[in-house]
Design a protein around this motif. Structure first.
Motif, PDB file in Angstrom:
ATOM      1  N   SER A  84       0.807  -1.229   0.149  1.00 24.19           N
ATOM      2  CA  SER A  84      -0.109   0.005   0.138  1.00 24.19           C
ATOM      3  C   SER A  84       0.846   1.294  -0.060  1.00 24.19           C
ATOM      4  O   SER A  84       2.256   1.239   0.190  1.00 24.19           O
ATOM      5  CB  SER A  84      -0.974  -0.159   1.162  1.00 24.19           C
ATOM      6  OG  SER A  84      -0.019   0.263   2.421  1.00 24.19           O
ATOM      7  N   THR A 139      -4.624  -0.934   1.497  1.00 26.50           N
ATOM      8  CA  THR A 139      -4.764  -2.146   0.853  1.00 26.50           C
ATOM      9  C   THR A 139      -3.478  -2.616   0.188  1.00 26.50           C
ATOM     10  O   THR A 139      -3.159  -1.901  -0.677  1.00 26.50           O
ATOM     11  CB  THR A 139      -5.996  -2.011  -0.133  1.00 26.50           C
ATOM     12  OG1 THR A 139      -7.048  -1.632   0.708  1.00 26.50           O
ATOM     13  CG2 THR A 139      -6.270  -2.938  -0.757  1.00 26.50           C
ATOM     14  N   ALA A 187      -9.283   3.550   1.460  1.00 31.85           N
ATOM     15  CA  ALA A 187      -9.099   1.897   1.240  1.00 31.85           C
ATOM     16  C   ALA A 187      -7.654   1.775   0.596  1.00 31.85           C
ATOM     17  O   ALA A 187      -7.111   0.681   1.046  1.00 31.85           O
ATOM     18  CB  ALA A 187     -10.546   1.441   0.297  1.00 31.85           C
ATOM     19  N   SER A 188      -7.256   2.610  -0.384  1.00 27.32           N
ATOM     20  CA  SER A 188      -6.060   2.115  -0.956  1.00 27.32           C
ATOM     21  C   SER A 188      -4.876   2.432  -0.124  1.00 27.32           C
ATOM     22  O   SER A 188      -3.899   2.016  -0.291  1.00 27.32           O
ATOM     23  CB  SER A 188      -6.000   2.931  -2.350  1.00 27.32           C
ATOM     24  OG  SER A 188      -5.750   4.292  -2.000  1.00 27.32           O
ATOM     25  N   LEU A 191      -6.354  -7.919  -3.224  1.00 27.90           N
ATOM     26  CA  LEU A 191      -6.648  -8.681  -2.229  1.00 27.90           C
ATOM     27  C   LEU A 191      -6.963  -9.953  -2.523  1.00 27.90           C
ATOM     28  O   LEU A 191      -7.360 -10.409  -3.304  1.00 27.90           O
ATOM     29  CB  LEU A 191      -8.035  -7.898  -1.625  1.00 27.90           C
ATOM     30  CG  LEU A 191      -7.887  -6.760  -0.969  1.00 27.90           C
ATOM     31  CD1 LEU A 191      -9.512  -6.166  -0.503  1.00 27.90           C
ATOM     32  CD2 LEU A 191      -6.984  -6.591   0.228  1.00 27.90           C
TER      33      LEU A 191
END
Length: 120
Positions: free
Chosen positions: A14, A111, A107-108, A115
């Motif tokens: 990430s 992450t 989210a990024s 996923l």
């Protein structure tokens, strides 16, 4: 090994793990994470996002909680101030809609690449 763009490390990690965040980036992300860390605000975000047409009237949101209207309004203001939701007044009611870009940034940020599928 060459140090080419698109290496396995870059693809799997990430933004938080690839390189240090700037002070501005960390402050912006921290404000958004703090906003969604509250159970009421997280639920409000979920209720708005999952509502028909992706928007919900404040009149529909207040009934989902055992909280006063001013308390719900405060939580919605926090979500608005962080950019996670937008608001539009229509007559006497305010309608809320989730802003996809800030949510995608959250989210990024954490992450790593693709996923893995969740085991059944």
């Amino acid at each position: 090994m060459s140090n080419q763009s698109g290496s396995a490390e870059e693809l799997c990690c990430s933004p938080v793990l690839r390189e240090p965040l700037s002070a501005e980036q960390s402050e912006a992300l921290a404000r958004m994470f703090k906003a969604v860390a509250d159970p009421v605000r997280l639920r409000l975000l979920s209720l708005i996002a999952s509502h028909v047409d992706g928007e919900a009237c404040v009149c529909e949101l207040v009934g989902a909680f055992e909280l006063s209207q001013p308390t719900i309004s405060h939580h919605l203001k926090v979500l608005r101030d962080t950019g996670l939701v937008t608001a539009e007044r229509r007559g006497t009611w305010v309608y809320y809609r989730v802003s996809p870009e800030p949510l995608a940034r959250l989210a990024s940020a954490l992450t790593p690449g693709e996923l893995a599928p969740v085991p059944a």
